[in-house]
Scaffold this motif. Sequence first.
Motif, PDB file in Angstrom:
ATOM      1  N   PHE A  91      62.606  71.534   7.895  1.00  0.00           N
ATOM      2  CA  PHE A  91      61.612  70.457   7.906  1.00  0.00           C
ATOM      3  C   PHE A  91      61.900  69.400   6.846  1.00  0.00           C
ATOM      4  O   PHE A  91      61.525  68.242   6.997  1.00  0.00           O
ATOM      5  CB  PHE A  91      60.200  71.031   7.693  1.00  0.00           C
ATOM      6  N   LYS A  92      62.560  69.788   5.763  1.00  0.00           N
ATOM      7  CA  LYS A  92      62.915  68.822   4.727  1.00  0.00           C
ATOM      8  C   LYS A  92      64.109  67.956   5.131  1.00  0.00           C
ATOM      9  O   LYS A  92      64.189  66.773   4.766  1.00  0.00           O
ATOM     10  CB  LYS A  92      63.231  69.555   3.416  1.00  0.00           C
ATOM     11  N   SER A  95      63.951  65.456  11.082  1.00  0.00           N
ATOM     12  CA  SER A  95      62.694  64.830  11.482  1.00  0.00           C
ATOM     13  C   SER A  95      61.738  65.866  12.071  1.00  0.00           C
ATOM     14  O   SER A  95      62.112  66.657  12.944  1.00  0.00           O
ATOM     15  CB  SER A  95      62.968  63.739  12.522  1.00  0.00           C
ATOM     16  N   LYS A  96      60.500  65.846  11.599  1.00  0.00           N
ATOM     17  CA  LYS A  96      59.496  66.792  12.091  1.00  0.00           C
ATOM     18  C   LYS A  96      59.212  66.582  13.572  1.00  0.00           C
ATOM     19  O   LYS A  96      58.903  67.529  14.292  1.00  0.00           O
ATOM     20  CB  LYS A  96      58.208  66.636  11.291  1.00  0.00           C
ATOM     21  N   GLU A  97      59.310  65.330  14.030  1.00  0.00           N
ATOM     22  CA  GLU A  97      58.979  65.029  15.420  1.00  0.00           C
ATOM     23  C   GLU A  97      59.907  65.767  16.382  1.00  0.00           C
ATOM     24  O   GLU A  97      59.468  66.361  17.361  1.00  0.00           O
ATOM     25  CB  GLU A  97      59.061  63.511  15.674  1.00  0.00           C
ATOM     26  N   ASN A 100      59.391  69.675  16.155  1.00  0.00           N
ATOM     27  CA  ASN A 100      58.157  70.088  16.815  1.00  0.00           C
ATOM     28  C   ASN A 100      58.213  69.868  18.323  1.00  0.00           C
ATOM     29  O   ASN A 100      57.520  70.561  19.074  1.00  0.00           O
ATOM     30  CB  ASN A 100      56.951  69.346  16.220  1.00  0.00           C
ATOM     31  N   SER A 233      53.414  71.390   8.612  1.00  0.00           N
ATOM     32  CA  SER A 233      54.438  70.716   9.416  1.00  0.00           C
ATOM     33  C   SER A 233      54.633  71.357  10.779  1.00  0.00           C
ATOM     34  O   SER A 233      55.069  70.710  11.725  1.00  0.00           O
ATOM     35  CB  SER A 233      55.776  70.734   8.656  1.00  0.00           C
ATOM     36  N   GLU A 235      53.856  72.372  14.145  1.00  0.00           N
ATOM     37  CA  GLU A 235      52.893  72.072  15.211  1.00  0.00           C
ATOM     38  C   GLU A 235      53.135  72.998  16.395  1.00  0.00           C
ATOM     39  O   GLU A 235      53.876  72.683  17.315  1.00  0.00           O
ATOM     40  CB  GLU A 235      53.028  70.607  15.638  1.00  0.00           C
TER      41      GLU A 235
END
Length: 367
Positions: A91-92, A95-97, A100, A233, A235
């Motif tokens: 996650f670091k 991209s989280k998008e 997820n 973070s 989802e």
Amino acid sequence: MADVVFSFLAQASENTTENATNTSGRPPSTPEGMAVAYGSLVIMAILPIFFGSYRSVNYHKEKKPEKMTKKDAAMFPIMASCALVSLYVVFKLFSKEYINLLLTGYFFFLGVLALTHLMSPVVTKLVPAAIPNIPFHILFKRGEGESSQDLINYRFSSHDIVALACCSLVGAWYLLQKHWVANNLFGLAFAVNAVELLHLNNVVTGLILLSGLFIYDIFWVFGTDVMVTVAKSFEAPIKLVFPQDLLTNGLAANNFAMLGLGDIVIPGIFIALLLRFDHSLKRNTHTYFHATCFAYFLGLMTTIFVMHMFKHAQPALLYLVPACLGTPLLLALVKGDITLMLKYEDSSEEKDKDEGKAVKQEAKKAK
């Protein structure tokens, strides 16, 4: 499928109870709204444990479930820690998008299957008797004779297909809107299935597992920001959520309190073991099961109270583990069952003997 679900429950490690208000910058919730939110979370936490435990008794009678050994229990916190750190790093760095998006697709399939497993018996009862329930069997083997191995051996019926179609609609709702109701339907299905299908082989294994995760939870919540960061973070429907502003905003509410499924499943599989222990005593009572369920309730209420007082995410296992371990052990000591409890082995010798006889008979027929 249960192993995969439990792996994600622990790896994502959302074993925290958190008040979203304190970190989101939204207006403070009303006392009534908070009471409704946390009361609903407590009810949603207890129901999967209660129903999943009774389903585990039936599952144990009908099939030979895979059981967690002492070695597995000892290694589990270490493996979960490695997975948690890996998720934190991912996650670091990325991209989280996109991450997820992949998780959403994965949990869509898992959630639909888990919900279908729960809904199939209900659909069977609702479908009129005039409509036939046609059985199907998918079998895919490798090899022949005694050396053959089943790669796919799955039985289902036309009613299961109807249940799958209905649950797919819930999955589509989750994919399109990520609505909290759809999230909770999947989350509850995961929790019930995990408590039903995951079996500890004895009480000592449960003590090792819960004690290890007790330390794991405290370290990763209080010692670092890793668990809270991953929880915010990640989802996916591996937590139960309930809006604190439901009374003011209705179903469009978005100020959530949450409870990780790990806080349900981990104590839940131990409580389910205690129900099976109650059955083994043949006293027509469920003393240890009911007492530990009540202790779990008190532990969860304590978690919420401390979180509300200190305005900080809490490792729920800090309060749940002592409650769920101390209560049955103390009760067994008082009732004189402590030796029976510690020696209890969650196995079905008669079932193993029957299976052994069946294998021998099949071998004779093959000859």
